[in-house]
Scaffold this active site. Structure first.
Site, PDB file in Angstrom:
ATOM      1  N   ASP A   1      11.710   9.066  -5.278  1.00 39.84           N
ATOM      2  CA  ASP A   1      11.666   7.794  -6.014  1.00 39.84           C
ATOM      3  C   ASP A   1      13.066   7.410  -6.483  1.00 39.84           C
ATOM      4  O   ASP A   1      13.505   6.263  -6.343  1.00 39.84           O
ATOM      5  CB  ASP A   1      10.754   7.906  -7.245  1.00 39.84           C
TER       6      ASP A   1
ATOM      7  N   GLU B   1      11.030  -0.124 -10.404  1.00 42.70           N
ATOM      8  CA  GLU B   1      10.088   0.674 -11.184  1.00 42.70           C
ATOM      9  C   GLU B   1      10.787   1.732 -12.025  1.00 42.70           C
ATOM     10  O   GLU B   1      10.412   1.978 -13.178  1.00 42.70           O
ATOM     11  CB  GLU B   1       9.067   1.355 -10.266  1.00 42.70           C
TER      12      GLU B   1
ATOM     13  N   ASP C   1       9.518  -1.517  -5.679  1.00 43.11           N
ATOM     14  CA  ASP C   1       8.882  -0.211  -5.888  1.00 43.11           C
ATOM     15  C   ASP C   1       9.434   0.698  -4.801  1.00 43.11           C
ATOM     16  O   ASP C   1       9.051   0.583  -3.635  1.00 43.11           O
ATOM     17  CB  ASP C   1       7.366  -0.300  -5.791  1.00 43.11           C
TER      18      ASP C   1
ATOM     19  N   LEU D   1       9.063   3.779  -4.074  1.00 43.25           N
ATOM     20  CA  LEU D   1       8.118   4.694  -3.442  1.00 43.25           C
ATOM     21  C   LEU D   1       6.754   4.441  -4.081  1.00 43.25           C
ATOM     22  O   LEU D   1       6.437   4.984  -5.135  1.00 43.25           O
ATOM     23  CB  LEU D   1       8.546   6.154  -3.631  1.00 43.25           C
TER      24      LEU D   1
ATOM     25  N   THR E   1       3.425   7.461  -5.400  1.00 44.15           N
ATOM     26  CA  THR E   1       4.134   8.704  -5.725  1.00 44.15           C
ATOM     27  C   THR E   1       3.181   9.884  -5.904  1.00 44.15           C
ATOM     28  O   THR E   1       3.449  10.997  -5.443  1.00 44.15           O
ATOM     29  CB  THR E   1       4.972   8.528  -7.013  1.00 44.15           C
TER      30      THR E   1
ATOM     31  N   THR F   1      -8.856   2.207  -5.791  1.00 46.26           N
ATOM     32  CA  THR F   1      -8.020   3.300  -6.279  1.00 46.26           C
ATOM     33  C   THR F   1      -8.557   4.678  -5.914  1.00 46.26           C
ATOM     34  O   THR F   1      -9.773   4.897  -5.895  1.00 46.26           O
ATOM     35  CB  THR F   1      -7.852   3.196  -7.807  1.00 46.26           C
TER      36      THR F   1
ATOM     37  N   GLY G   1      -1.864   3.771  -3.631  1.00 45.48           N
ATOM     38  CA  GLY G   1      -0.787   2.837  -3.330  1.00 45.48           C
ATOM     39  C   GLY G   1      -1.234   1.426  -3.043  1.00 45.48           C
ATOM     40  O   GLY G   1      -2.073   1.196  -2.166  1.00 45.48           O
TER      41      GLY G   1
ATOM     42  N   LYS H   1      -3.010  -0.099   0.554  1.00 48.07           N
ATOM     43  CA  LYS H   1      -4.252  -0.872   0.480  1.00 48.07           C
ATOM     44  C   LYS H   1      -4.066  -2.241   1.140  1.00 48.07           C
ATOM     45  O   LYS H   1      -4.930  -2.719   1.884  1.00 48.07           O
ATOM     46  CB  LYS H   1      -4.689  -1.051  -0.977  1.00 48.07           C
TER      47      LYS H   1
END
Length: 304
Positions: free
Chosen positions: A49, A72, A115, A117, A120, A190, A215, A219
């Protein structure tokens, strides 16, 4: 010859940066030195990240200093190792035919949501298919371009990495959009933040199947390629850097990504980062799915 519009140059830089960030992510995973730290409950951060964000935001900050760039991770964009800087451009983006409105967008009016990554938690658990790099561009609070890079997507030549991107009013690139079969309802939601409210909203869709993955980027890819019909998360938790890029690509293809009330997120530089009222995305019948959200779910989110 007219100068290339700044938005196209920024997208050309970012398509290249997303792909090279993916290489950094794979390198760190292969090394085994993830160096995971917890930023909060269910909110891990890894060395991948940190390096990916330094690479993307550090480079964009130097290349486009008048733009607002929000990531992020809480890292200084002006303090990056020289080897993480890149000024590479993806030439195919610069060759795109563009509309006149893009020429009116100034560098200082662009807000970039990154974002480095996405996914995560899944990355640290070894679910690398769920991992994406997200870079979204907003103008006047609305998404105008988005990039989703999949570091672990295996191409037909067995090489890893694929970059999907779209520019509103111009087109989408790097993938083949597939329309879902009529009448099918596969809901994707989720993997790690299931709650009674989330479950109630999913059941209200009367799904044929429910798939739980990590993620926002992954999605979104699944609905873009017709593997799922509805991306639904009836809870706060996603952030603007999770949805800006995704919304831009979905909307470019005629779909919708909103909150569960059917309202579009705003992406001004001063906006609150959390998406308070969840996410609902679909390539077809979006308004109908919004109407299916139970009043009890709406009330639950309104009280949060």
């Amino acid at each position: 010859m007219a100068a290339t519009p700044i938005l196209l140059r920024m997208v050309a830089s970012s398509v290249s940066l997303a792909a090279s960030a993916g290489r950094h992510i794979r390198r760190i995973m292969k090394s085994g030195h993830l160096e995971v730290v917890d930023k909060g409950v269910n909110d891990p951060q890894t060395e991948a990240d940190r390096v990916a964000q330094q690479h993307i935001i550090g480079s964009l900050t130097k290349l486009y200093p008048r733009a607002t760039i929000i990531g992020e991770e809480d890292l200084d964009p002006n303090n990056i190792p020289s080897e993480l800087f890149s000024s590479d451009l993806t030439e195919d983006v610069l060759k795109l035919k563009y509309h006149e409105k893009i020429c009116n967008i100034k560098e200082e009016d662009v807000v970039v949501w990154v974002d480095p990554l996405d996914g995560t938690r899944e990355f640290a658990q070894g679910y690398t298919d769920h991992v994406t790099v997200l870079i979204g561009f907003a103008f006047e609070g609305k998404p105008v371009a988005g990039i989703i890079h999949q570091p672990y997507y295996q191409n037909c030549n067995k090489q890893l990495g694929r970059t999907l991107y779209g520019i509103v009013g111009i087109g989408t690139y790097g993938f083949q959009h597939t329309s879902p079969p009529s009448g099918r309802r596969i809901v994707i939601s989720t993997k790690s933040r299931i709650s009674p409210v989330v479950t109630e909203a999913i059941k209200a869709m009367n799904p044929d199947k429910v798939v739980h993955v990590g993620g926002a980027g992954y999605k979104t890819v699944l609905i873009l390629e017709g593997a799922a019909d509805i991306y639904l998360y009836a809870s706060k938790g996603t952030k603007k850097w999770d949805t800006c890029a995704c919304e831009a690509i979905v909307e470019t293809l005629g779909g919708k990504l909103t909150d569960i009330f059917g309202n579009h997120m705003l992406y001004h530089k001063t906006v609150h980062h959390i998406n308070e009222f969840g996410v609902l995305a679909a390539m077809q019948n979006h308004d109908h799915y919004v109407s299916c959200i139970p009043a009890s779910v709406q009330e639950s989110l309104s009280k949060i």
